[in-house]
Design an enzyme around this catalytic site. Structure first.
Site, short mmCIF file in Angstrom:
data_model
loop_
_atom_site.label_atom_id
_atom_site.label_comp_id
_atom_site.label_asym_id
_atom_site.label_seq_id
_atom_site.Cartn_x
_atom_site.Cartn_y
_atom_site.Cartn_z
N PHE A 1 5.97 1.72 0.37
CA PHE A 1 4.54 2.28 0.19
C PHE A 1 3.43 2.18 -1.16
O PHE A 1 2.54 3.08 -1.16
CB PHE A 1 5.09 3.93 -0.47
CG PHE A 1 6.68 3.90 -0.54
CD1 PHE A 1 6.98 4.13 1.05
CD2 PHE A 1 6.60 4.86 -1.17
CE1 PHE A 1 7.99 4.68 0.74
CE2 PHE A 1 8.24 5.32 -1.01
CZ PHE A 1 8.72 4.96 0.25
N HIS A 2 2.57 0.35 -0.38
CA HIS A 2 0.56 0.43 -1.53
C HIS A 2 1.04 -0.24 -0.51
O HIS A 2 -0.79 -0.75 -0.27
CB HIS A 2 2.20 -0.80 -1.87
CG HIS A 2 2.42 -0.33 -2.59
ND1 HIS A 2 4.04 -1.38 -3.42
CD2 HIS A 2 4.13 -0.29 -4.00
CE1 HIS A 2 4.88 -1.52 -4.40
NE2 HIS A 2 4.54 0.07 -4.53
N THR A 3 0.38 1.10 0.71
CA THR A 3 -0.36 0.19 1.66
C THR A 3 -1.92 0.24 1.19
O THR A 3 -2.32 1.47 0.68
CB THR A 3 -1.07 1.64 2.87
OG1 THR A 3 0.35 2.00 3.25
CG2 THR A 3 -1.78 1.31 3.74
N HIS B 1 3.26 -4.24 0.48
CA HIS B 1 4.09 -4.89 0.27
C HIS B 1 5.54 -5.01 1.24
O HIS B 1 6.14 -3.40 1.24
CB HIS B 1 4.73 -4.93 -1.32
CG HIS B 1 3.39 -5.47 -2.16
ND1 HIS B 1 3.37 -4.63 -3.16
CD2 HIS B 1 2.46 -6.61 -2.44
CE1 HIS B 1 2.28 -4.96 -3.77
NE2 HIS B 1 2.26 -6.39 -3.22
#
Length: 521
Positions: A455-457, A302
């Site tokens: 930080f939503h890899t 995101h």
């Protein structure tokens, strides 16, 4: 406590080996030992115990780019004006749950129905809900949608910061509906956040799942050990080569190895072990063990605009909670079926280096960060060099899709409108970054310059049955026995939320799947 520090303390084999001690691995180790199996949990980072910055929720930003962060970067593109974007990933027991912002949010139910629609059979919301509930200890107790007495404590702020209250109330003035619980029946609205915080202390996956059972005889937790390659016999994964005391050793699994290294390091280990696109592997002279072209593809994250900064009329109250406290979920366009935009407040200044360098952020400043939870851009991860320390390229392709840029422009404009609401009357003393209202073209430039990461890899070893799927719906790696994945890499479509809750749910369900498989061997 069952913490191993040397090769001499390890057994040659365990029933299960779990690689990675983060949101997925902590769950797997706990649930497999609950069932009586012997488990070796291997974590590359150090123990999380006694680290003040991990325990104090207000200090989480200081943990990025430090000793508990892998220090990865997203590669630059023209869409973000050639900037390198840091992507924090926890290198410590608890993984990213030990360095993140402690948000507990699982998005819209249709996110999981969409997983099933693209080939993750059986992963619709109704099927996932019991596993969401199993991990929760929600402060309001059990409901049809929320769990109680689970390992992860979840609370709202007991004393919200004035900036958090202003964000919630200002959004309501602008027409966003109020919502009591964003993990309840409706997620659209302005609300106080759900946090993995209790009594002012971070409640990480390690604290919830591992610390209470660390003295079990059937659990061994090995920290400071980097995984190198997987070992195979015929079509079965049987061992892991990893570094202990500075030297490689090999440890075997009687039943199964579970990868929970996250959406960067899980595909990295697969590729270094010869599991991936044959063309990519041959380019690096890595022998092909299993041809799976989808490894490293389908990377999603995101985009976050960091951030819209405002001048405060007076010194702000001391920071509390995670430095935020409230959030908004709303639609960039009225015709959308569910919210695609998300914003949270920051009890101080917040800016990527390029924004900080171009604006005066001195004095008393607070911020609101809008981001896109309904992003469409898709990227990739690839090895540039073989080996566990080899260079990699991680590319989310932020803003490659025009819809993503359009939505974030709408998000920035909405956040700037907040300054004019009654809720911000006692706080707002002027714009800081940007320094004033912007035209459409100027807002686009600001979004490109300020684009950062939530930080939503995820998605780099996706679940499904098509040619690019890496695991099947039971989370086994295609073409292999004895190897499963239980982390964000298996997510086929990024959900409209922070990824800690979905990954915890995935691992809770993965434990049941792995144990059922082992019982039938």
């Amino acid at each position: 406590m069952a913490y191993a520090r040397a090769a001499s303390e390890l057994q040659p084999a365990y029933d299960f080996i779990v690689l990675g001690g983060g949101s997925g691995g902590s769950v797997m180790a706990r649930r497999l030992t609950d069932a009586g199996a012997t488990v070796l949990l291997i974590e590359a980072g150090p123990l999380d115990l006694g680290v003040a910055a991990i325990e104090d929720p207000t200090k989480w930003v200081s943990l990025t780019r430090g000793p508990y962060d892998w220090g990865y970067d997203y590669a630059p593109t023209a869409h973000v004006r050639g900037r390198v974007i840091g992507i924090p990933r926890g290198k410590v027991l608890g993984g990213s749950s030990s360095i993140n912002a402690m948000m507990w949010y699982r998005g819209h139910p249709s996110d999981y129905d969409a997983w099933e629609a693209v080939g993750a059979t059986g992963w619709n919301f109704a099927s996932c809900l019991p596993y969401f509930k199993r991990c929760e200890d929600w402060e309001d107790g059990e409901t049809d949608l929320r769990g109680a007495s689970g390992p992860l404590r979840i609370e709202r702020s007991a004393d919200p910061h004035p900036v958090a209250i202003a964000l919630r109330d200002g959004a309501i003035e602008l027409g966003v509906p109020p919502v009591d619980d964003p993990n309840g029946p409706i997620n659209e609205g302005a609300t106080l956040s759900n946090f993995n915080i209790a009594a002012g202390t971070r409640w990480s996956s390690a604290r919830g799942y591992l610390h209470p059972v660390a003295d079990r005889d059937n659990l061994t937790i090995l920290t400071g050990s980097l995984a190198i390659t997987l070992g195979f016999e015929s079509n079965r994964c049987v061992s892991i080569s990893h570094i202990v005391d500075g030297a490689p050793i090999t440890t075997r699994a009687h039943k199964e190895i579970i990868l929970a290294l996250g959406a960067i390091d899980t595909p990295r280990l697969l590729l270094n072990s010869g599991i991936g696109d044959p063309d990519d592997l041959q380019r690096l002279s890595i022998p092909v063990s299993v041809p799976l072209p989808g490894v490293g593809k389908n990377l999603q994250d995101h985009p976050l605009v960091r951030a819209v900064n405002f001048r405060a009329k007076a010194p702000l109250a001391p920071m509390r909670d995670n430095g935020g406290g409230s959030m908004i979920n709303w639609k960039s366009r009225p015709d959308l079926e569910k919210p695609d935009l998300h914003a949270f407040c920051i009890q101080g200044r917040s800016a990527v280096p390029e924004i900080a360098a171009a604006h005066d952020l001195s004095g008393d400043v607070f911020a609101v960060a809008p981001g896109l939870m309904g992003s469409k851009s898709i990227g990739y991860l690839k090895l540039l060099e073989a080996g566990p320390g080899g260079r990699i390229e991680v590319q989310p392709n932020y803003l490659a899709e025009q819809d993503d840029l359009d939505a974030l422009v709408a998000g920035v404009e909405f956040v700037m409108d907040l300054a004019g609401t009654n809720a911000f009357a006692d706080l707002f003393a002027g714009y800081a970054a940007p320094a004033g209202r912007l035209s459409r073209a100027e807002t686009e430039v600001f979004v490109r310059n300020a684009c950062s990461t939530f930080f939503h890899t995820c998605g780099t070893a996706k679940m499904g049955t098509d040619a690019n799927a890496v695991v099947d719906p039971s989370l086994q790696v295609h073409g292999l026995e004895g190897l499963s994945i239980a982390d964000a890499s298996v997510i086929p479509l990024i959900p409209t939320c922070n990824t800690h809750a979905p990954v915890t749910m995935i691992a809770e369900r993965a434990a049941d799947l792995v144990l059922a498989r082992a019982a039938n061997v």
